[in-house]
Design a protein around this motif. Structure first.
Motif, short mmCIF file in Angstrom:
data_model
loop_
_atom_site.label_atom_id
_atom_site.label_comp_id
_atom_site.label_asym_id
_atom_site.label_seq_id
_atom_site.Cartn_x
_atom_site.Cartn_y
_atom_site.Cartn_z
N ARG A 87 0.83 4.01 -3.05
CA ARG A 87 0.46 5.42 -2.89
C ARG A 87 1.52 6.33 -3.49
N ALA A 88 2.77 6.01 -3.24
CA ALA A 88 3.86 6.84 -3.76
C ALA A 88 3.88 6.84 -5.29
N LEU A 89 3.50 5.72 -5.89
CA LEU A 89 3.52 5.60 -7.35
C LEU A 89 2.17 5.90 -7.98
N ALA A 90 1.20 6.36 -7.16
CA ALA A 90 -0.14 6.73 -7.65
C ALA A 90 -0.78 5.57 -8.42
N MET A 91 -0.74 4.39 -7.81
CA MET A 91 -1.35 3.21 -8.41
C MET A 91 -2.09 2.42 -7.34
N ARG A 92 -2.87 1.45 -7.75
CA ARG A 92 -3.63 0.65 -6.80
C ARG A 92 -2.73 -0.35 -6.10
N ALA A 93 -2.96 -0.53 -4.80
CA ALA A 93 -2.23 -1.55 -4.05
C ALA A 93 -2.49 -2.92 -4.65
N GLY A 94 -1.45 -3.72 -4.72
CA GLY A 94 -1.57 -5.06 -5.28
C GLY A 94 -1.24 -5.15 -6.75
N LYS A 95 -1.24 -4.01 -7.44
CA LYS A 95 -0.82 -4.01 -8.84
C LYS A 95 0.67 -4.35 -8.91
N PRO A 96 1.12 -4.99 -9.98
CA PRO A 96 2.52 -5.43 -10.02
C PRO A 96 3.52 -4.28 -10.17
N VAL A 97 4.60 -4.40 -9.42
CA VAL A 97 5.74 -3.48 -9.55
C VAL A 97 7.00 -4.31 -9.76
N ILE A 98 8.00 -3.68 -10.33
CA ILE A 98 9.31 -4.30 -10.51
C ILE A 98 10.23 -3.76 -9.43
N LEU A 99 10.83 -4.65 -8.65
CA LEU A 99 11.81 -4.26 -7.64
C LEU A 99 13.21 -4.57 -8.17
N ALA A 108 0.82 -1.22 0.00
CA ALA A 108 0.00 0.00 0.00
C ALA A 108 0.85 1.26 0.00
N ARG A 109 1.91 1.29 0.82
CA ARG A 109 2.73 2.50 0.93
C ARG A 109 3.42 2.83 -0.39
N ILE A 110 3.94 1.82 -1.06
CA ILE A 110 4.63 2.04 -2.33
C ILE A 110 3.62 2.37 -3.43
#
Length: 251
Positions: free
Chosen positions: A129-141, A125-127
């Motif tokens: 919000r920072a990226l202006a996207m929905r929680a649970g959507k995929p991100v690349i780390l 959720a925190r990340i």
């Protein structure tokens, strides 16, 4: 000549009657060895008993010499661990356009980086919000270890929205730079929207990667980078070596 803890331990007897206190002569000798690179930044001096025997003085005299070096910023004393040569501190600038390689080269430092790992995961959720996207959507780390003059400087965790940056791990491994990897994705310029700075003690993994003691603090930055349209493209969580880095905030 034998070495212990990074220092030559041959016997040296300060000159009595020279007009300079014995402890001050010892401080001069140790500082000269440090200046000549006999003991390098971050290395530990021999134990107190060894140094006292080397200079044929009592521990009280030796402690005065070490205290003088500590006051001058030449060494640091860690309770329960010993005395270490102070690191050469990097004055790292934080502003709207932060480029690690450019920053270090402006300081006449040699930059470097190592790929640690890259994974896809659901955005916490925190990340999100920072990226202006929905929680649970995929991100690349993308996790990296950065160097200055061959010494570890920071461990970075960089999060990118997968929808826009799928494949950035491969790009980074090919070009060796986040700025260049973003350019591969059409991001020719980007800006720092916000940076939050805190200090904390490192966990075992960060202490090992940064090659510092766990009782030495690290500087932690959490930051959001945006493209020229103001759209968030990266959330970064970086841990900098406290003994080696200080921040300058540019307006």
């Amino acid at each position: 000549m034998p070495r212990q803890g990074g220092s030559i331990v041959t016997l040296v007897e300060p000159a009595r009657g020279r007009g300079l206190a014995i402890w001050a002569q010892i401080a001069e000798i140790l500082q000269d060895e440090i200046t000549r690179g006999v003991v390098k930044p971050g290395e530990q001096l021999p134990p107190e008993a060894v140094l006292a025997a080397r200079f044929r003085v009592n521990r009280h005299t030796l402690r005065r010499a070490v205290a003088a070096l500590q006051e001058a910023g030449v060494v640091r004393v860690e309770q329960g661990r010993g005395t270490f040569v102070a690191e050469d501190v990097i004055d790292y600038a934080l502003g709207q356009r932060i480029r690690l390689t450019e920053n270090l080269r402006k300081l006449d430092r040699t930059p470097g980086s190592t790929f640690l790992r890259g994974v896809e995961l659901p955005a916490p959720a925190r990340i999100a919000r920072a990226l202006a996207m929905r929680a649970g959507k995929p991100v690349i780390l993308l996790e990296t270890l950065s160097f200055a003059d061959g010494r570890p400087m920071s461990v970075g965790a960089h999060y990118f929205p997968k929808a826009r940056f799928d494949g950035i791990i491969e790009d980074y491994r090919r070009v060796g730079s986040i700025t260049k990897a973003l350019a591969e994705r059409g991001i020719d310029d980007y800006f720092r929207k916000v940076t939050r700075i805190t200090a904390q003690m490192p966990d075992a993994a960060d202490a090992r990667l940064l090659q510092q003691a766990r009782n030495q603090p690290i500087l932690v930055t959490e930051a959001v980078n945006v493209d020229i349209a103001g759209t968030p493209i990266e959330f970064g969580h970086s841990r900098f070596s406290g003994p080696r880095v200080q921040f300058t905030v540019e307006n």
